[in-house]
Design an enzyme around this catalytic site. Sequence first.
Site, PDB file in Angstrom:
ATOM      1  N   TRP A   1       0.841  -1.200   0.000  1.00  0.00           N
ATOM      2  CA  TRP A   1       0.000   0.000   0.000  1.00  0.00           C
ATOM      3  C   TRP A   1       0.879   1.254   0.000  1.00  0.00           C
ATOM      4  O   TRP A   1       1.812   1.356   0.795  1.00  0.00           O
ATOM      5  CB  TRP A   1      -0.934  -0.036   1.216  1.00  0.00           C
ATOM      6  CG  TRP A   1      -1.868   1.122   1.313  1.00  0.00           C
ATOM      7  CD1 TRP A   1      -2.511   1.744   0.288  1.00  0.00           C
ATOM      8  CD2 TRP A   1      -2.279   1.786   2.514  1.00  0.00           C
ATOM      9  NE1 TRP A   1      -3.298   2.756   0.760  1.00  0.00           N
ATOM     10  CE2 TRP A   1      -3.174   2.812   2.126  1.00  0.00           C
ATOM     11  CE3 TRP A   1      -1.978   1.622   3.867  1.00  0.00           C
ATOM     12  CZ2 TRP A   1      -3.779   3.656   3.050  1.00  0.00           C
ATOM     13  CZ3 TRP A   1      -2.584   2.461   4.785  1.00  0.00           C
ATOM     14  CH2 TRP A   1      -3.475   3.469   4.377  1.00  0.00           C
TER      15      TRP A   1
ATOM     16  N   GLN B   1       5.190   5.513  -3.910  1.00  0.00           N
ATOM     17  CA  GLN B   1       6.116   6.284  -3.089  1.00  0.00           C
ATOM     18  C   GLN B   1       7.576   5.900  -3.301  1.00  0.00           C
ATOM     19  O   GLN B   1       8.468   6.716  -3.116  1.00  0.00           O
ATOM     20  CB  GLN B   1       5.741   6.117  -1.610  1.00  0.00           C
ATOM     21  CG  GLN B   1       6.387   7.122  -0.674  1.00  0.00           C
ATOM     22  CD  GLN B   1       5.909   6.956   0.765  1.00  0.00           C
ATOM     23  OE1 GLN B   1       5.439   5.884   1.140  1.00  0.00           O
ATOM     24  NE2 GLN B   1       6.022   8.005   1.556  1.00  0.00           N
TER      25      GLN B   1
ATOM     26  N   TYR C   1      -4.543  -0.581  -5.190  1.00  0.00           N
ATOM     27  CA  TYR C   1      -3.268   0.052  -4.844  1.00  0.00           C
ATOM     28  C   TYR C   1      -2.606   0.615  -6.094  1.00  0.00           C
ATOM     29  O   TYR C   1      -2.253  -0.128  -7.023  1.00  0.00           O
ATOM     30  CB  TYR C   1      -2.318  -0.940  -4.166  1.00  0.00           C
ATOM     31  CG  TYR C   1      -2.743  -1.403  -2.784  1.00  0.00           C
ATOM     32  CD1 TYR C   1      -3.831  -0.843  -2.129  1.00  0.00           C
ATOM     33  CD2 TYR C   1      -2.057  -2.413  -2.123  1.00  0.00           C
ATOM     34  CE1 TYR C   1      -4.223  -1.257  -0.873  1.00  0.00           C
ATOM     35  CE2 TYR C   1      -2.436  -2.845  -0.860  1.00  0.00           C
ATOM     36  CZ  TYR C   1      -3.523  -2.275  -0.246  1.00  0.00           C
ATOM     37  OH  TYR C   1      -3.912  -2.688   1.001  1.00  0.00           O
TER      38      TYR C   1
ATOM     39  N   ASN D   1     -12.426  -6.579  -0.020  1.00  0.00           N
ATOM     40  CA  ASN D   1     -11.736  -5.447   0.592  1.00  0.00           C
ATOM     41  C   ASN D   1     -12.608  -4.583   1.498  1.00  0.00           C
ATOM     42  O   ASN D   1     -12.090  -3.765   2.253  1.00  0.00           O
ATOM     43  CB  ASN D   1     -11.105  -4.567  -0.499  1.00  0.00           C
ATOM     44  CG  ASN D   1      -9.935  -3.759   0.023  1.00  0.00           C
ATOM     45  OD1 ASN D   1      -9.474  -3.939   1.140  1.00  0.00           O
ATOM     46  ND2 ASN D   1      -9.437  -2.866  -0.813  1.00  0.00           N
TER      47      ASN D   1
ATOM     48  N   LYS E   1       8.285   9.820  13.615  1.00  0.00           N
ATOM     49  CA  LYS E   1       8.738  10.894  12.716  1.00  0.00           C
ATOM     50  C   LYS E   1       7.791  12.091  12.725  1.00  0.00           C
ATOM     51  O   LYS E   1       8.172  13.180  12.285  1.00  0.00           O
ATOM     52  CB  LYS E   1       8.905  10.358  11.301  1.00  0.00           C
ATOM     53  CG  LYS E   1       7.629   9.791  10.675  1.00  0.00           C
ATOM     54  CD  LYS E   1       7.941   9.150   9.326  1.00  0.00           C
ATOM     55  CE  LYS E   1       6.733   8.441   8.744  1.00  0.00           C
ATOM     56  NZ  LYS E   1       7.067   7.714   7.505  1.00  0.00           N
TER      57      LYS E   1
END
Length: 450
Positions: free
Chosen positions: A141, A147, A174, A242, A338
């Site tokens: 994902w 990314q 995705y 899903n 973070k």
Amino acid sequence: MFAGGYASGPRGPPGRRKSSHCPPENLQIPKPAAASSGVRKSSSSGSGKMLSMSYSESIRSGINRYHSDQGLNQPPARPPDPAELQKLREQRVAAQIKNMEDFLKMNGLALEECVSYQTGMKYRNLGKSGLRVSCLGLGTWVTFGGQITDEMAEQLMTLAYENGINLFDTAEVYAAGKAEVVLGNIIKKKGWRRSSLVITTKIFWGGKAETERGLSRKHIIEGLKASLERLQLDYVDVVFANRPDPNTPMEETVRAMTHVINQGMAMYWGTSRWSPMEIMEAYSVARQFNQIPPICEQAEYHMFQREKVEVQLPELFHKIGVGAMTWSPLACGIISGKYDGRVPPYSRASLKGYQWLKDKILSEEGRRQQAKLKELQAIAERLGCTLPQLAIGTQIHSAALSLSVLSEENIFNMCVSLLFQVLPKLSSSITHEVDSILGNKPYSKKDYRS
């Protein structure tokens, strides 16, 4: 005269009417004996009461003899001692290992050659099925096809596979299908044996057309075929619904999932983001129509969301055998540490379409969560691990969980190599300390009764 009431012919004396069903006058009807009336009314005579008591006693005596013969007349057992149960489990595991060693030795093999022995990875059954999965999986994902680059995705999969992880999770939604393409390309390039992998995908949203989403028979079959083409595979091990689809009858969804399994397109099916009531409905429909029920539910689970996985799913597991496969163990990166009151660039919360995550982090609730994470950081430092390792370790330590799927790439690199050094340090006192800081430990009805 009422129809069918009496027979025709001369009438008798007033007040006495002869019915066609009456016996002849010369027939003598015996009166019931006193003992017989005593059986019917035990209070009318002492002999009747004595007979009634002896009869019930004889029945009770017969039942007791039967229970004694069957070994059922045992005194109530004392509650099992947890230490004794743990000792029995260890003895059973040791016996299983000994049997496996004997079997391998007969065939010229050794237990040391197994992946679990070489990597230290822990494996569990997915629900009550026989499918063995690593307790940590790699998800795709946001990362695969989005990314991170394809080269980094390959490095992550290689690291996972070499450390004993055998489950890789994706979905048709995705990156609009690109995640499945990247995953399939890597599997083909690496040449890993298909039998050594557990590949899972999820079906619900495959396109913009009305017929390209949902859990209808049409979309489940067509959507899974399209996923298999992108993955370049003949089958997936588990196909997930899903999310629930209120527009499709449950029977249609269950029958479609059974069909794709019978056609060899999937080995098992499961649910994702379904409520316990919806899972029970799917199971009931499957049993009613002799179809295949789901084996697991994929649910969000992390330190700040615990109720479903720790209370609701264990009850379903004991009732119908549905296991727990979880996603987002670090709460979309919040537990990574973070996000300390800010959103750094290139993080997930800074990506387009993730404004909801950014708002969540910067909210009042998000600030309270960050304060708790700072307290947990002290425990992690005391154990010699990172905060993500502590968070994922406490999840794997849970008996309610089959496996946890991790997709944050930087955290994954840290966790895979060092995680299993942390697990032995997670004692009950550490777990209790973590629960005290979080203050959100859910309790089942059984906990309240005790």
